[in-house]
Design an enzyme around this catalytic site. Structure first.
Site, PDB file in Angstrom:
ATOM      1  N   LYS A  22      10.261 -56.196  49.813  1.00  0.00           N
ATOM      2  CA  LYS A  22       8.929 -55.958  49.230  1.00  0.00           C
ATOM      3  C   LYS A  22       8.549 -54.479  49.334  1.00  0.00           C
ATOM      4  O   LYS A  22       8.107 -53.872  48.366  1.00  0.00           O
ATOM      5  CB  LYS A  22       7.900 -56.809  49.992  1.00  0.00           C
ATOM      6  CG  LYS A  22       6.474 -56.403  49.767  1.00  0.00           C
ATOM      7  CD  LYS A  22       5.499 -57.344  50.444  1.00  0.00           C
ATOM      8  CE  LYS A  22       4.904 -56.809  51.726  1.00  0.00           C
ATOM      9  NZ  LYS A  22       4.027 -55.657  51.567  1.00  0.00           N
ATOM     10  N   ASN A  23       8.733 -53.917  50.533  1.00  0.00           N
ATOM     11  CA  ASN A  23       8.253 -52.550  50.748  1.00  0.00           C
ATOM     12  C   ASN A  23       9.113 -51.510  50.049  1.00  0.00           C
ATOM     13  O   ASN A  23       8.786 -50.326  50.052  1.00  0.00           O
ATOM     14  CB  ASN A  23       8.156 -52.249  52.244  1.00  0.00           C
ATOM     15  CG  ASN A  23       7.013 -53.012  52.886  1.00  0.00           C
ATOM     16  OD1 ASN A  23       6.225 -53.641  52.180  1.00  0.00           O
ATOM     17  ND2 ASN A  23       6.920 -52.965  54.199  1.00  0.00           N
ATOM     18  N   ARG A  94      -2.773 -52.806  48.596  1.00  0.00           N
ATOM     19  CA  ARG A  94      -2.897 -51.407  48.992  1.00  0.00           C
ATOM     20  C   ARG A  94      -1.702 -50.564  48.550  1.00  0.00           C
ATOM     21  O   ARG A  94      -1.828 -49.366  48.300  1.00  0.00           O
ATOM     22  CB  ARG A  94      -3.037 -51.347  50.518  1.00  0.00           C
ATOM     23  CG  ARG A  94      -3.660 -50.102  50.984  1.00  0.00           C
ATOM     24  CD  ARG A  94      -3.507 -49.974  52.470  1.00  0.00           C
ATOM     25  NE  ARG A  94      -2.907 -48.703  52.770  1.00  0.00           N
ATOM     26  CZ  ARG A  94      -3.594 -47.608  53.031  1.00  0.00           C
ATOM     27  NH1 ARG A  94      -4.880 -47.628  53.076  1.00  0.00           N
ATOM     28  NH2 ARG A  94      -2.963 -46.469  53.260  1.00  0.00           N
ATOM     29  N   ASP A 118      -8.795 -53.125  54.994  1.00  0.00           N
ATOM     30  CA  ASP A 118      -7.524 -53.813  54.840  1.00  0.00           C
ATOM     31  C   ASP A 118      -7.383 -54.760  56.004  1.00  0.00           C
ATOM     32  O   ASP A 118      -7.890 -54.518  57.082  1.00  0.00           O
ATOM     33  CB  ASP A 118      -6.399 -52.756  54.858  1.00  0.00           C
ATOM     34  CG  ASP A 118      -5.052 -53.374  54.614  1.00  0.00           C
ATOM     35  OD1 ASP A 118      -4.489 -53.904  55.582  1.00  0.00           O
ATOM     36  OD2 ASP A 118      -4.581 -53.333  53.480  1.00  0.00           O
ATOM     37  N   ASP A 307       5.980 -54.673  61.562  1.00  0.00           N
ATOM     38  CA  ASP A 307       6.013 -55.872  60.716  1.00  0.00           C
ATOM     39  C   ASP A 307       6.774 -57.036  61.367  1.00  0.00           C
ATOM     40  O   ASP A 307       6.822 -58.126  60.799  1.00  0.00           O
ATOM     41  CB  ASP A 307       6.652 -55.542  59.352  1.00  0.00           C
ATOM     42  CG  ASP A 307       5.721 -54.719  58.477  1.00  0.00           C
ATOM     43  OD1 ASP A 307       4.556 -54.538  58.844  1.00  0.00           O
ATOM     44  OD2 ASP A 307       6.165 -54.257  57.403  1.00  0.00           O
TER      45      ASP A 307
HETATM   46  C1  UD1 Z   1       4.038 -49.425  55.206  1.00  0.00           C
HETATM   47  C2  UD1 Z   1       4.414 -50.857  54.916  1.00  0.00           C
HETATM   48  C3  UD1 Z   1       3.926 -51.774  56.029  1.00  0.00           C
HETATM   49  C4  UD1 Z   1       4.448 -51.282  57.371  1.00  0.00           C
HETATM   50  C5  UD1 Z   1       4.091 -49.809  57.570  1.00  0.00           C
HETATM   51  C6  UD1 Z   1       4.689 -49.227  58.829  1.00  0.00           C
HETATM   52  C7  UD1 Z   1       4.426 -50.978  52.510  1.00  0.00           C
HETATM   53  C8  UD1 Z   1       3.814 -51.551  51.286  1.00  0.00           C
HETATM   54  N1  UD1 Z   1       3.825 -51.267  53.664  1.00  0.00           N
HETATM   55  O1  UD1 Z   1       2.618 -49.339  55.211  1.00  0.00           O
HETATM   56  O2  UD1 Z   1       4.407 -53.089  55.776  1.00  0.00           O
HETATM   57  O3  UD1 Z   1       3.837 -52.041  58.392  1.00  0.00           O
HETATM   58  O4  UD1 Z   1       4.585 -49.033  56.462  1.00  0.00           O
HETATM   59  O5  UD1 Z   1       6.057 -49.426  58.878  1.00  0.00           O
HETATM   60  O6  UD1 Z   1       5.444 -50.324  52.459  1.00  0.00           O
HETATM   61  N2  UD1 Z   1      -2.101 -43.350  58.454  1.00  0.00           N
HETATM   62  C9  UD1 Z   1      -3.157 -42.463  58.481  1.00  0.00           C
HETATM   63  N3  UD1 Z   1      -3.323 -41.620  57.433  1.00  0.00           N
HETATM   64  C10 UD1 Z   1      -2.486 -41.630  56.351  1.00  0.00           C
HETATM   65  C11 UD1 Z   1      -1.422 -42.543  56.324  1.00  0.00           C
HETATM   66  C12 UD1 Z   1      -1.251 -43.404  57.388  1.00  0.00           C
HETATM   67  O7  UD1 Z   1      -3.928 -42.433  59.439  1.00  0.00           O
HETATM   68  O8  UD1 Z   1      -2.700 -40.824  55.422  1.00  0.00           O
HETATM   69  C13 UD1 Z   1      -1.918 -44.287  59.597  1.00  0.00           C
HETATM   70  C14 UD1 Z   1      -2.212 -45.722  59.191  1.00  0.00           C
HETATM   71  O9  UD1 Z   1      -3.586 -45.999  59.300  1.00  0.00           O
HETATM   72  C15 UD1 Z   1      -1.388 -46.494  60.189  1.00  0.00           C
HETATM   73  C16 UD1 Z   1      -0.162 -45.596  60.409  1.00  0.00           C
HETATM   74  O10 UD1 Z   1      -0.553 -44.306  59.959  1.00  0.00           O
HETATM   75  O11 UD1 Z   1      -2.081 -46.599  61.398  1.00  0.00           O
HETATM   76  C17 UD1 Z   1       1.093 -46.053  59.677  1.00  0.00           C
HETATM   77  O12 UD1 Z   1       0.833 -46.111  58.295  1.00  0.00           O
HETATM   78  P1  UD1 Z   1       1.964 -45.963  57.172  1.00  0.00           P
HETATM   79  O13 UD1 Z   1       3.270 -45.617  57.819  1.00  0.00           O
HETATM   80  O14 UD1 Z   1       1.435 -45.040  56.138  1.00  0.00           O
HETATM   81  O15 UD1 Z   1       2.075 -47.417  56.611  1.00  0.00           O
HETATM   82  P2  UD1 Z   1       1.891 -47.921  55.120  1.00  0.00           P
HETATM   83  O16 UD1 Z   1       2.639 -47.039  54.185  1.00  0.00           O
HETATM   84  O17 UD1 Z   1       0.454 -48.188  54.862  1.00  0.00           O
END
Ligand code: UD1
Length: 419
Positions: A22-23, A94, A118, A307
């Site tokens: 999925k990701n 998202r 979220d 995850d």
């Molecule tokens: C993706 C995955 C999700 C997985 C996660 C971590 C998808 C669709 N989802 O989510 O299943 O659990 O990676 O492996 O691929 N953060 C900030 N600012 C930002 C970006 C992130 O503060 O600009 C924080 C987030 O709030 C979170 C952490 O960083 O606490 C990790 O987020 P991120 O690695 O970006 O995860 P996603 O891409 O949202």
């Protein structure tokens, strides 16, 4: 609203096939926007999120054919694409934010609805946006939309991400592939799904090096061409089936599971007392007896995946011993713990730690899926809880697990989807 009715089942036995991730697929679909013409993506999982991303691409002017029988997507991208991601789609998923990088790269502007709250935490966008600003974007926030403009086009820069965010890495990379000059991005995420995206982008003509390491060097090109790409298999779905074997004391062959993407997960599965055999086509996970409790601490890849955290809380809930589970990525991921407590689990949260004291048995109850992995974990717990467990809000589960109920039934689980 449909629910899953789960009753206590014996050991799950048999074979499951792990589909594409999925990701990964959602980001590959977004990446198709970077080139006009026809992109073909294979090994596409049959999940709800793919349909939502397909709708978003259609809104942007693409034609999308989803051949579910052959697990294939054909995406025809026009010369001129739209640049607006509407709220009704972004709020459902998202990961829609992944179109941001491609849209600023292609259109030099993007209007993206702010995803808002979220189920698994506040999930900021600051790292995405500061990376894009470095590349020459101006960002404003108007009426619930992020308006991102690059009036003078995108220009390469040295970028260091504050945190190896998966989404921010993807957006910055997808913008930089069409920027002028060579962008170096430090502290990028290294998840196998990012590697998959970079490999597809290189097939499209991008020049990305350092793939799989924490520094990517991206030399911008003026144009990309469409390609064919097979989605990497889903390590989290594979890990969930391994957890199903452990919790039900079963024996499951997980076809297509890639051990190299699951090293820490496999070592934790083994620490529960299960036997994991690497075979040519996948993993055989066999469990006899009650699992041992195992401590977990989530970290960005190659650390233990957030995850897989809820599945291990479910295992620990019926394990022999006490475990400490530490969540370092998403603060609200423990919301599901209260649902597990409804099944009688002995769980105590303190900040980002969850203490789980294993119990001999759980007892079935109505529960609510709070996100995709939490939902799958509640189903696993329901399989070993005495009596009946009704899982509500199953749309979360169907966002990420293809044919979940059918696969569980094939393995011998007592589960029905009730409409
Ligand atoms: C993706 C995955 C999700 C997985 C996660 C971590 C998808 C669709 N989802 O989510 O299943 O659990 O990676 O492996 O691929 N953060 C900030 N600012 C930002 C970006 C992130 O503060 O600009 C924080 C987030 O709030 C979170 C952490 O960083 O606490 C990790 O987020 P991120 O690695 O970006 O995860 P996603 O891409 O949202």
């Amino acid at each position: 609203m449909p629910v899953y009715q789960v009753s206590q089942s014996g050991p799950l036995r048999g074979e499951v096939i792990v589909p594409g991730a999925k990701n990964s697929v959602l980001k590959l679909m977004a990446a198709s926007l970077l080139a006009s013409g026809q992109t073909e993506i294979t090994n596409v999982p049959n999940i709800l999120d793919v349909d939502i991303m397909a709708q978003l691409l259609e809104r942007l002017g693409c034609e999308v054919i989803h051949d579910k029988t052959n697990q294939k997507l054909i995406i025809a991208v026009p010369e001129k694409i739209g640049h607006k991601a509407d709220y009704d789609l972004v709020r459902q998923m998202r990961a829609s934010i992944a179109v941001l990088g491609p849209l600023v790269a292609r259109c030099h502007e993007a209007d993206i609805a702010l995803p808002g709250g979220d189920a698994i935490g506040s999930r900021g966008l600051d790292i995405h946006l500061s990376g894009l600003e470095k590349l020459g974007c101006e960002v404003t926030n108007e009426h619930g939309y992020l308006i991102v403009k690059a009036p003078n086009g995108l220009k390469a820069e040295q970028i260091s991400l504050d945190f190896p965010s998966v989404g921010a890495t993807e957006n910055v990379v997808m913008a930089a592939v069409l920027a002028k000059g060579t962008t170096v991005v430090d502290n990028v995420a290294r998840e196998p799904e990012i590697v998959d995206l970079c490999e597809m982008l290189n097939k499209m003509g991008a020049q990305i090096s350092g793939i799989g390491t924490s520094t990517l060097e991206i030399t911008g090109v003026s144009e990309l061409s469409p390609t064919n790409h097979e989605v990497v298999t889903d390590r989290i779905v594979a890990g969930t089936w391994a957890a199903a074997a452990v919790i039900t004391q079963g024996d499951i062959f997980i076809k297509n599971a890639k051990t190299q993407h699951l090293e820490l997960v496999v070592s934790k599965i083994e620490a529960t007392g299960a036997q994991v055999k690497q075979l040519a086509e996948g993993l055989q996970v066999t469990m006899t007896g009650r699992p041992q409790a195992v401590d977990i601490m989530t970290l960005p890849y190659p650390g233990f995946p957030t995850d897989m955290q809820p599945q291990f809380i479910a295992i620990n809930a019926i394990a022999d011993g006490t475990a400490m589970v530490t969540e370092n990525l998403f603060e609200a991921r423990f919301r599901f713990v209260n649902e597990l407590a409804r099944l009688g689990a002995d769980v105590k949260i303190n900040g980002h730690h969850c203490l789980v004291r294993g119990k001999e048995s759980l007892s079935g109850a109505p529960v609510e899926a709070t996100d995709v992995r939490a939902g799958a974990s509640l189903v696993l717990a329901g399989l070993v809880a005495e009596g009946e467990t009704t899982v509500h809000e199953i749309h979360h589960i169907e966002r990420g697990y293809a044919n979940f109920v059918e696969n569980l039934q094939k393995l011998g689980a007592n589960i029905e989807r009730i409409i």
